[in-house]
Design an enzyme around this catalytic site. Structure first.
Site, PDB file in Angstrom:
ATOM      1  N   GLU A   1       2.987  -9.221   2.598  1.00  0.00           N
ATOM      2  CA  GLU A   1       3.093  -7.670   2.779  1.00  0.00           C
ATOM      3  C   GLU A   1       3.177  -7.342   0.750  1.00  0.00           C
ATOM      4  O   GLU A   1       3.027  -5.795   0.824  1.00  0.00           O
ATOM      5  CB  GLU A   1       4.783  -6.957   3.577  1.00  0.00           C
ATOM      6  CG  GLU A   1       4.002  -7.385   4.875  1.00  0.00           C
ATOM      7  CD  GLU A   1       4.538  -5.707   5.725  1.00  0.00           C
ATOM      8  OE1 GLU A   1       4.073  -5.239   5.541  1.00  0.00           O
ATOM      9  OE2 GLU A   1       4.607  -6.421   7.518  1.00  0.00           O
ATOM     10  N   ASP A   2       4.638  -7.350   0.326  1.00  0.00           N
ATOM     11  CA  ASP A   2       4.800  -6.903  -0.605  1.00  0.00           C
ATOM     12  C   ASP A   2       4.863  -8.382  -1.580  1.00  0.00           C
ATOM     13  O   ASP A   2       5.281  -9.056  -1.159  1.00  0.00           O
ATOM     14  CB  ASP A   2       5.901  -6.324  -0.523  1.00  0.00           C
ATOM     15  CG  ASP A   2       6.570  -5.351  -1.665  1.00  0.00           C
ATOM     16  OD1 ASP A   2       5.592  -4.757  -2.108  1.00  0.00           O
ATOM     17  OD2 ASP A   2       7.456  -4.355  -1.222  1.00  0.00           O
TER      18      ASP A   2
ATOM     19  N   HIS B   1      10.069  -6.274   4.525  1.00  0.00           N
ATOM     20  CA  HIS B   1       9.204  -5.416   4.358  1.00  0.00           C
ATOM     21  C   HIS B   1       8.882  -5.611   2.187  1.00  0.00           C
ATOM     22  O   HIS B   1       8.880  -6.013   2.302  1.00  0.00           O
ATOM     23  CB  HIS B   1       9.009  -4.277   5.411  1.00  0.00           C
ATOM     24  CG  HIS B   1       9.123  -4.772   6.455  1.00  0.00           C
ATOM     25  ND1 HIS B   1       7.413  -4.332   7.141  1.00  0.00           N
ATOM     26  CD2 HIS B   1       8.878  -5.496   7.962  1.00  0.00           C
ATOM     27  CE1 HIS B   1       7.554  -4.322   8.184  1.00  0.00           C
ATOM     28  NE2 HIS B   1       8.601  -5.224   8.840  1.00  0.00           N
TER      29      HIS B   1
ATOM     30  N   ILE C   1      10.285  -4.870  -0.794  1.00  0.00           N
ATOM     31  CA  ILE C   1      11.302  -5.346  -1.599  1.00  0.00           C
ATOM     32  C   ILE C   1      10.667  -4.952  -2.811  1.00  0.00           C
ATOM     33  O   ILE C   1      10.283  -4.462  -3.474  1.00  0.00           O
ATOM     34  CB  ILE C   1      10.796  -7.465  -1.855  1.00  0.00           C
ATOM     35  CG1 ILE C   1       9.679  -7.137  -2.605  1.00  0.00           C
ATOM     36  CG2 ILE C   1      11.037  -8.085  -0.672  1.00  0.00           C
ATOM     37  CD1 ILE C   1       8.905  -8.652  -2.493  1.00  0.00           C
TER      38      ILE C   1
ATOM     39  N   HIS D   1      13.817  -5.885   9.223  1.00  0.00           N
ATOM     40  CA  HIS D   1      13.815  -4.386  10.499  1.00  0.00           C
ATOM     41  C   HIS D   1      14.600  -6.086  11.933  1.00  0.00           C
ATOM     42  O   HIS D   1      14.279  -6.247  12.204  1.00  0.00           O
ATOM     43  CB  HIS D   1      13.238  -4.378  10.488  1.00  0.00           C
ATOM     44  CG  HIS D   1      12.217  -3.274   9.675  1.00  0.00           C
ATOM     45  ND1 HIS D   1      10.803  -3.194   9.236  1.00  0.00           N
ATOM     46  CD2 HIS D   1      13.344  -2.062   8.722  1.00  0.00           C
ATOM     47  CE1 HIS D   1      11.122  -2.078   8.141  1.00  0.00           C
ATOM     48  NE2 HIS D   1      11.998  -1.331   8.078  1.00  0.00           N
TER      49      HIS D   1
ATOM     50  N   ASN E   1      10.754   1.790   4.967  1.00  0.00           N
ATOM     51  CA  ASN E   1       9.266   1.473   4.651  1.00  0.00           C
ATOM     52  C   ASN E   1       9.453   0.755   3.335  1.00  0.00           C
ATOM     53  O   ASN E   1       9.776  -0.880   3.028  1.00  0.00           O
ATOM     54  CB  ASN E   1       8.004   2.370   4.782  1.00  0.00           C
ATOM     55  CG  ASN E   1       7.140   1.548   4.436  1.00  0.00           C
ATOM     56  OD1 ASN E   1       6.468   0.709   3.404  1.00  0.00           O
ATOM     57  ND2 ASN E   1       6.036   1.317   5.638  1.00  0.00           N
ATOM     58  N   ASP E   2       9.871   0.822   2.000  1.00  0.00           N
ATOM     59  CA  ASP E   2       9.421   0.327   0.742  1.00  0.00           C
ATOM     60  C   ASP E   2      10.764   0.756  -0.350  1.00  0.00           C
ATOM     61  O   ASP E   2      11.591   2.456   0.647  1.00  0.00           O
ATOM     62  CB  ASP E   2       8.195   0.789   0.067  1.00  0.00           C
ATOM     63  CG  ASP E   2       8.328  -0.033  -0.721  1.00  0.00           C
ATOM     64  OD1 ASP E   2       8.728  -1.136  -1.167  1.00  0.00           O
ATOM     65  OD2 ASP E   2       7.165   0.342  -1.816  1.00  0.00           O
TER      66      ASP E   2
ATOM     67  N   ASN F   1       5.059   6.072   2.416  1.00  0.00           N
ATOM     68  CA  ASN F   1       4.704   4.556   2.576  1.00  0.00           C
ATOM     69  C   ASN F   1       5.755   3.478   1.255  1.00  0.00           C
ATOM     70  O   ASN F   1       6.321   3.843   0.568  1.00  0.00           O
ATOM     71  CB  ASN F   1       3.570   4.092   3.156  1.00  0.00           C
ATOM     72  CG  ASN F   1       3.290   3.106   3.156  1.00  0.00           C
ATOM     73  OD1 ASN F   1       3.097   1.749   3.079  1.00  0.00           O
ATOM     74  ND2 ASN F   1       3.690   2.560   4.818  1.00  0.00           N
TER      75      ASN F   1
ATOM     76  N   ASP G   1      -1.097   2.336   0.864  1.00  0.00           N
ATOM     77  CA  ASP G   1      -0.340   0.996   1.321  1.00  0.00           C
ATOM     78  C   ASP G   1       1.227   1.287   0.071  1.00  0.00           C
ATOM     79  O   ASP G   1       1.592   2.076   0.284  1.00  0.00           O
ATOM     80  CB  ASP G   1      -0.463   0.247   1.643  1.00  0.00           C
ATOM     81  CG  ASP G   1       0.063  -0.791   3.305  1.00  0.00           C
ATOM     82  OD1 ASP G   1       1.513  -0.046   3.121  1.00  0.00           O
ATOM     83  OD2 ASP G   1      -0.201  -0.705   3.904  1.00  0.00           O
ATOM     84  N   ASN G   2       1.258   0.659  -0.322  1.00  0.00           N
ATOM     85  CA  ASN G   2       2.053  -0.127  -1.219  1.00  0.00           C
ATOM     86  C   ASN G   2       1.355   0.407  -2.370  1.00  0.00           C
ATOM     87  O   ASN G   2       0.280  -0.406  -3.157  1.00  0.00           O
ATOM     88  CB  ASN G   2       2.702  -1.559  -0.773  1.00  0.00           C
ATOM     89  CG  ASN G   2       3.359  -1.560   0.168  1.00  0.00           C
ATOM     90  OD1 ASN G   2       3.720  -1.008   0.881  1.00  0.00           O
ATOM     91  ND2 ASN G   2       2.683  -3.279   1.029  1.00  0.00           N
TER      92      ASN G   2
END
Ligand SMILES: *[C@@H]1O[C@H](CO)[C@@H](O)[C@H](O)[C@H]1NC(C)=O
Ligand SMILES: CC(=O)N[C@H]1CO[C@H](CO)[C@@H](O)[C@@H]1O
Length: 340
Positions: A53-54, A101, A103, A120, A154-155, A210, A254-255
């Site tokens: 994800e990250d 999630h 980082i 989470h 989220n971030d 996000n 998104d990221n």
């Protein structure tokens, strides 16, 4: 009479929701197809097949990658053929519930590297702080940060010891209410500032805030509003954030990361988000990575770094570059490495 009013209100409410849903579906670009774009020498990274994800890359070229089944991987971007290795995680917190999630890394005056991870456990949001031990290839758990404003996080982007901004991607924690919130474009999602002394909402007004990151000179903060398909650029004064401008990208952003050489923003995007929600292996969701050149200038330029219809990479969430190399992560699919 009372019942009639209730029914009317209910009917109007449902009609409104239906209308919003159709508008929303339209906005989701259900059928948008992407023209393939692929840099040179791309290959998938072994061992990272269940999402990544990250990704955060240190100035030294060590990449941290957060992964679905509660793992953090390390990869050295300086190697010819980089391999991902899972990091050992120390005891002292509930590893069974570790659900990483977003980082963000932080290096202190003594060159110690800290990794902040959005976690989470049981659908709650905490921020876990780890110290990175390079020799041992391990993460020592130092602290769990909890706060009533830390919800649906989220971030994060770390600014100093125990100081960070975090995005809250929806206001309601109840699933149906959060869906309604998105359909009704409520824009109640926000960026939180956290420090041991003060915790506050720094800026609000996002449909779904996000990814978040900071410019190389640490003066500007970039936030992706995924449902609004744009990036907000804000100027940082002490801990306050002043909105400067919004760059519309027309794809579900998104990221975000920043290219350490140019300062350009790299955005992991979902070109056809509807396909993500209604997954069909025959017609999978695609991937898209955009580069925003000179985001702070009058006319930022946007170029496509990577685009694929899902045959190679599905559901890209993040892209991080390191001196001519790029790593692209996904929600649940593979991780791609390319030379630029
Ligand atoms: C995706 O693109 C590849 C080649 O670029 C093509 O062979 C394939 O049929 C496409 N898949 C879909 C679902 O469109
Ligand atoms: C850093 C960051 O924003 N990570 C997020 C990347 O996108 C996925 C999917 O939306 C999030 O779950 C991560 O938290």
């Amino acid at each position: 009479m009372g019942k009639l009013v209730v029914l009317t209100v209910l009917g109007v409410g449902l009609a409104l929701i239906g209308e919003r849903f159709l508008a929303f579906r339209g906005k989701m670009n259900a059928f948008r197809e992407v023209e393939p774009v692929e840099p040179q020498n791309c290959h998938l990274i072994e061992g990272l097949e269940n999402g990544s994800e990250d990704i955060d890359i240190l100035p030294s070229g060590l990449a941290f990658i957060s992964n679905k089944p509660g793992k953090i991987f390390l990869m050295d971007m300086n190697e010819q053929n980089p391999k991902a290795q899972p990091l050992q995680i120390s005891d002292g917190f509930d590893k069974e519930l570790f659900n990483p999630h977003g980082i963000s890394t932080f290096i202190d005056k003594d060159h110690t590297v800290y990794l902040y991870v959005v976690n989470h456990p049981h659908m709650k949001s905490t921020v876990e702080i780890f110290k990175f031990e390079e020799q041992q290839r391990s993460l020592i758990h130092l602290k769990t940060i909890k706060h009533e404003l830390l919800k649906s996080v989220n971030d994060i982007v770390v600014l100093g010891p125990e100081q960070f901004y975090a995005t809250r991607d929806h206001y309601f924690t109840n699933f149906f209410l959060s869906l309604l919130e998105m359909l009704l474009d409520l824009r109640w999602s926000y960026v939180l500032f956290y420090s041991p002394r003060e915790v506050k909402v720094a800026v609000t007004g996002f449909i779904s805030a996000n990814g978040i990151t900071i410019s190389l000179d640490k003066k500007y903060v970039y936030v992706a509003d995924v449902a609004a398909k744009n990036i907000h650029i804000m100027e940082k004064h002490n801990w306050d954030l002043t909105p400067l401008k919004v760059i519309y990208l027309g794809t579900f952003v998104d990221n975000l990361t920043v290219d350490p050489d140019s300062g350009d923003i790299l955005a992991g995007c979902h070109p056809n988000a509807m396909k993500l929600l209604m997954y069909n292996p025959e017609d999978p969701p695609g991937s898209e990575v955009l580069r925003i050149h000179n985001a702070l200038s009058e006319k930022p330029r946007v170029s496509t770094v990577y685009a694929n219809n899902g045959s190679v990479l599905q559901g890209s969430t993040v892209a991080s570059v390191y001196h001519g190399k790029i790593l692209i992560g996904t929600i649940f699919h593979k991780t791609l490495y390319c030379e630029l």
